[in-house]
Design a protein around this motif. Sequence first.
Motif, PDB file in Angstrom:
ATOM      1  N   ILE A  83       0.866  -1.179   0.000  1.00  0.00           N
ATOM      2  CA  ILE A  83       0.000   0.000   0.000  1.00  0.00           C
ATOM      3  C   ILE A  83       0.902   1.228   0.000  1.00  0.00           C
ATOM      4  N   TYR A  84       0.623   2.155  -0.907  1.00  0.00           N
ATOM      5  CA  TYR A  84       1.435   3.368  -1.044  1.00  0.00           C
ATOM      6  C   TYR A  84       0.657   4.589  -0.570  1.00  0.00           C
ATOM      7  N   LEU A  85       1.381   5.508   0.046  1.00  0.00           N
ATOM      8  CA  LEU A  85       0.826   6.815   0.402  1.00  0.00           C
ATOM      9  C   LEU A  85       1.572   7.882  -0.391  1.00  0.00           C
ATOM     10  N   TYR A  86       0.829   8.713  -1.099  1.00  0.00           N
ATOM     11  CA  TYR A  86       1.407   9.787  -1.905  1.00  0.00           C
ATOM     12  C   TYR A  86       1.034  11.144  -1.325  1.00  0.00           C
ATOM     13  N   GLU A  87       1.972  12.082  -1.415  1.00  0.00           N
ATOM     14  CA  GLU A  87       1.730  13.457  -0.963  1.00  0.00           C
ATOM     15  C   GLU A  87       1.989  14.417  -2.118  1.00  0.00           C
ATOM     16  N   ARG A  88       1.125  15.400  -2.250  1.00  0.00           N
ATOM     17  CA  ARG A  88       1.295  16.389  -3.323  1.00  0.00           C
ATOM     18  C   ARG A  88       2.282  17.465  -2.885  1.00  0.00           C
ATOM     19  N   GLN A  89       3.321  17.607  -3.678  1.00  0.00           N
ATOM     20  CA  GLN A  89       4.349  18.610  -3.407  1.00  0.00           C
ATOM     21  C   GLN A  89       4.029  19.865  -4.213  1.00  0.00           C
ATOM     22  N   VAL A  90       3.508  20.879  -3.521  1.00  0.00           N
ATOM     23  CA  VAL A  90       3.135  22.121  -4.198  1.00  0.00           C
ATOM     24  C   VAL A  90       4.322  23.071  -4.185  1.00  0.00           C
ATOM     25  N   LYS A  91       4.737  23.508  -5.365  1.00  0.00           N
ATOM     26  CA  LYS A  91       5.897  24.399  -5.483  1.00  0.00           C
ATOM     27  C   LYS A  91       5.503  25.859  -5.303  1.00  0.00           C
TER      28      LYS A  91
END
Length: 526
Positions: free
Chosen positions: A518-526
């Motif tokens: 199971i993967y957890l992804y986070e949005r990297q906002v520039k």
Amino acid sequence: MEVIRSRSLGRPGTAGTVQLRKRKSKLYSKEGAEAAATAGLFGENAYLVLLAVAFRILNCSLVQTSFVPDEYWQSLEVAHNMTFNYGYLTWEWHQGLRGFTYPLMFAIVYKGLHWIGKDDVFLLIWLPRLIQAVFSGIADIKLYSFVRCMENSNVAKWVFFSQLCSWFTWYCSSRTLTNTMETVLGTLALYYYPLEGSQTKNSTKYLLFVALAFLIRPTAVILWVPLFLYHFSKEQKKINLIIHQCIPVGMLTLGGSVIIDWVYFGKWTVVQWNFLKFNVLQNIGSFYGSHPWHWYITQGFPVIIGTHLPFFIHGCMVAPRRYLVLLVAMVWTILIYSTLSHKEFRFIYPVLPLCMIFCGFSFSSLKRWKKPAIGLLVISNLLPALYTGLVHQRGALDIMSNIQQLCNKENSSLLVLMPCHSIPHYSHIHCPIKMNFLECPPDLEDHDTYVDEADLFYMSPLAWLNAEFYDRKRLPTHLVMFSVLEKEINPFLTTNHYVRTASVFHTHLPEGRIGSHIYLYERQVK
């Protein structure tokens, strides 16, 4: 006058004395049997009580995997919503198919923790499971005590041994499933069931436990239909049984359940009728999968009983005839469940304690091959118990600790791109962050063209995501998914700057939409 007087006073040698002695003898016999049972349970065998409870507590600590969504979504999630006034209730609660009686037990625990300021996630997760494990330990002792009072300590200890060795009981006994509590209540009812030769029989108590099991899971009554009919056929005072025991117990328990549900639903609801109507009469359960009629016979029962099977078969041949009614009840239960299209292993879990009685008779009658048989049973159950409890499908719980960390981040939001209800919800993070997931309620209107949200997503995951999040402002800060989905939606992840921040193992047996991790992804906002 003297004769009449002597009879009324019960003088020696009179008929009154004989009758009085008979009544006293019967009374003392009943009281003596109950006293013996109590003394055996809390006296010479008190260590077995401690052993059983300690064993189930250890059992609880060594089960760190998920089994089915209902162990959270039909108990802990509901209790969390009842106590803290936020969370998600599945469609069954909106349709009145589920009752609040079982979740109320955990809601009381949650409320107590909240009052003393100890409502942290660890206790919210483990304390309900610990309570359920203790109940299962009590049921183990009651099963032992029932056989000991019916037979002797030798047979009883082998029944107890068989019960503790069962890998499926180990797997389920500490889970907050309605099936687990149904099994516990069924075992307690068996202890008081008026089987021929029973010294602990009490019709009111056994009917009470059956009624409670029915309230928690209405299909629990299936197992007890042949047992009650047998009891009724043997009962001399049939009218008294119905009027003075069945009706009062039924009115008390059903009335209590209806009042509890009225408080939380805000209207009068008989959830037991709704449950039977939707799942049995309308067969809505088939929406979640169907199996051939023989599945319980060829797969379900052999899997849950495991290597106990040969001892069970042998026990059926050597057990006294009075236990035949228990075998009939088991066969009846499996056959009735076989007529329903949706089948699961846990549905027939309540028959396992009955199986252990026959296994106990088998072991008590073995002479030459007893030690090898014991070794075989222990090893063959220990391996699947440890594997399913510590390894298989553990990712669904492990990932929750990563999700819980989102509570410390402002404006966090999570989208679960997994088959619906694959992981727990607020009961395992205990903070009101925005959490969305793919929903899959059945179509109650019976439209042939109906497709739920989860199925619609998996038809074309990338297209669904692009259509759902055409406005980038609506994108969640985090995504969680099975590893099999990653490659297919990689363009969406890359375009929107999602980076994998956690990966946890889930299973060695990935299948279909279920991945190995199971993967957890986070949005990297520039």
